[in-house]
Design an enzyme around this catalytic site. Sequence first.
Site, PDB file in Angstrom:
ATOM      1  N   PHE A 240     107.116  70.241   6.557  1.00 33.21           N
ATOM      2  CA  PHE A 240     107.221  70.083   4.718  1.00 33.21           C
ATOM      3  C   PHE A 240     106.228  69.698   4.337  1.00 33.21           C
ATOM      4  O   PHE A 240     105.060  68.844   4.602  1.00 33.21           O
ATOM      5  CB  PHE A 240     108.476  69.329   4.156  1.00 33.21           C
ATOM      6  CG  PHE A 240     109.907  70.663   4.431  1.00 33.21           C
ATOM      7  CD1 PHE A 240     109.940  70.214   6.062  1.00 33.21           C
ATOM      8  CD2 PHE A 240     110.097  70.171   3.486  1.00 33.21           C
ATOM      9  CE1 PHE A 240     111.467  71.618   5.832  1.00 33.21           C
ATOM     10  CE2 PHE A 240     111.353  71.649   3.290  1.00 33.21           C
ATOM     11  CZ  PHE A 240     111.860  71.970   4.987  1.00 33.21           C
TER      12      PHE A 240
ATOM     13  N   LYS B 249      97.448  71.482   6.757  1.00 27.53           N
ATOM     14  CA  LYS B 249      98.580  70.572   7.478  1.00 27.53           C
ATOM     15  C   LYS B 249      98.902  71.370   8.735  1.00 27.53           C
ATOM     16  O   LYS B 249      99.034  70.477   9.919  1.00 27.53           O
ATOM     17  CB  LYS B 249      99.307  70.209   6.618  1.00 27.53           C
ATOM     18  CG  LYS B 249      98.963  68.740   5.915  1.00 27.53           C
ATOM     19  CD  LYS B 249      99.478  68.706   4.815  1.00 27.53           C
ATOM     20  CE  LYS B 249      99.450  68.103   4.082  1.00 27.53           C
ATOM     21  NZ  LYS B 249     100.295  67.494   2.252  1.00 27.53           N
TER      22      LYS B 249
ATOM     23  N   LYS C 247      97.788  69.185  12.324  1.00 25.53           N
ATOM     24  CA  LYS C 247      99.518  68.987  12.790  1.00 25.53           C
ATOM     25  C   LYS C 247      99.947  69.486  13.737  1.00 25.53           C
ATOM     26  O   LYS C 247     100.784  69.227  14.649  1.00 25.53           O
ATOM     27  CB  LYS C 247     101.008  68.645  12.198  1.00 25.53           C
ATOM     28  CG  LYS C 247      99.420  67.195  10.693  1.00 25.53           C
ATOM     29  CD  LYS C 247     100.953  66.581  10.392  1.00 25.53           C
ATOM     30  CE  LYS C 247     100.417  66.125   9.042  1.00 25.53           C
ATOM     31  NZ  LYS C 247     101.126  64.823   8.279  1.00 25.53           N
TER      32      LYS C 247
ATOM     33  N   ASN D 224     110.282  56.078  -1.611  1.00 28.24           N
ATOM     34  CA  ASN D 224     110.067  56.863  -2.044  1.00 28.24           C
ATOM     35  C   ASN D 224     111.296  57.165  -3.120  1.00 28.24           C
ATOM     36  O   ASN D 224     112.629  56.869  -2.266  1.00 28.24           O
ATOM     37  CB  ASN D 224     108.990  57.592  -1.904  1.00 28.24           C
ATOM     38  CG  ASN D 224     109.735  58.566  -0.098  1.00 28.24           C
ATOM     39  OD1 ASN D 224     110.627  59.623  -0.597  1.00 28.24           O
ATOM     40  ND2 ASN D 224     109.112  58.145   0.993  1.00 28.24           N
TER      41      ASN D 224
ATOM     42  N   LYS E   8     111.834  35.329   0.172  1.00 28.03           N
ATOM     43  CA  LYS E   8     111.083  35.763  -1.071  1.00 28.03           C
ATOM     44  C   LYS E   8     110.459  35.911  -1.747  1.00 28.03           C
ATOM     45  O   LYS E   8     110.095  33.935  -2.134  1.00 28.03           O
ATOM     46  CB  LYS E   8     112.413  35.455  -1.860  1.00 28.03           C
ATOM     47  CG  LYS E   8     112.560  36.568  -3.087  1.00 28.03           C
ATOM     48  CD  LYS E   8     113.739  36.339  -4.072  1.00 28.03           C
ATOM     49  CE  LYS E   8     112.928  37.410  -5.185  1.00 28.03           C
ATOM     50  NZ  LYS E   8     114.590  36.943  -6.320  1.00 28.03           N
TER      51      LYS E   8
END
Length: 400
Positions: free
Chosen positions: A323, A337, A341, A210, A289
């Site tokens: 975050f 969250k 958490k 990402n 691959k």
Amino acid sequence: MTLKDKKIVLGVSAGIAAYKAAELLRLMVREGADVFVAMSANAGQFVTPLTFQALSGHPVYSEVFGSAASASMEHIRAAEGADLLVVAPATANCVAKLANGHADDALSTLFLAFAGPAIVAPAMNDKMYANPAVQENIAKLKSRGVRIVEPETGELACGVVGMGRLADPLRIVEEVKKRLARAADLAGLRLLVTAGPTREPIDPVRYITNPSSGKMGYAIAGQARDRGAMVTLISGPTYLPKPDGIEFLPCQKASEMLDLTLARLPECDALVMTAAVGDFAPESVRKEKIKKSGEPLVLKLSPTPDILLEASKIKTRQYMVGFAAESQNLVQSALEKLRKKRLDLIVANDISAPGIGFQSDYNQVTIIAGESDIERLPLLPKTEVAGVILDRIKAGVRKG
Ligand code: C5P
């Protein structure tokens, strides 16, 4: 606090306000500081080095070449041992040099050689100060953690009234004290920070990742180090230079980040999980691959471990910060969250807003510790966001 036993380098550049640097120097010396002066190439046109030498009691560093001080690499030595560097006044030219890494006179060279906390107090004509080129340079310095003491509005040397007058020396001394007080306020804190993206291989040449740049986590790690904490940074692959003075543990896959985090957590006082951990990884990695056949390629992905969730299961006293990048229902999703958490703090940012978050040097976040403890910060450089998060950790941490 006083400035007793503090070693400070005062940088003076070539502006009319250079005479006020003499007053600033006197104030710092009166408070007990040992001050060394470095001057830009033309600052001597306004105030002679002799003035600063007499007031500081030390030879002034004003020439890179041709003096005894330059031959002994005095600038590097003065910079190494100093607690803080303050540049006042900083002209537009000086700000540009400092922001862009020039090293063509005593002051700019010394600034580059200095790794500690720095304060820059600009002073110039109001139109120059408002010029986007100057503002860009100032933003660059801010994003690297340099504290800017904004000029004041008043009558300028050129006769007009505007924003550009050097801040009052008393105000600059206050900023010096504030910065020094922060310099060690996290001493003894052991901080674990994760940063950057994770990278999950598909085959030997392809992977899933990402766009996380790692900037937020590196800013937290760097600021915490500057404030005296012992920092371990667990980082996915980024293009950022490895920060000095901290323990650096590189990793790629979410499972590697999990192992490192759980191994280090017990000895830490706080965990800040800024890493953008990928939520899915290929179920199996192909050894060879994958050849393209013209047919669609179907990959089976399985969820990666939730590192924070696993960490919260084994945590004892650790203060935990997560975050949350959200594109809708920012506060509500972040609160969920926080509970799920078992976090002490969650830093939420709206990823649908342009120009902030991933890759940017700036972020606009909401810091949430519970339904009745929600702090929305303005758009700030990530270094400043880091400072606010560290203040919260300092206030909440339970040391082991
Ligand atoms: O659930 P979500 O991914 O939005 O939560 C974000 C927070 O959880 C971040 O602090 C991130 O570092 C952490 N996280 C994690 N393990 C994952 C995914 C996210 O620790 N697999």
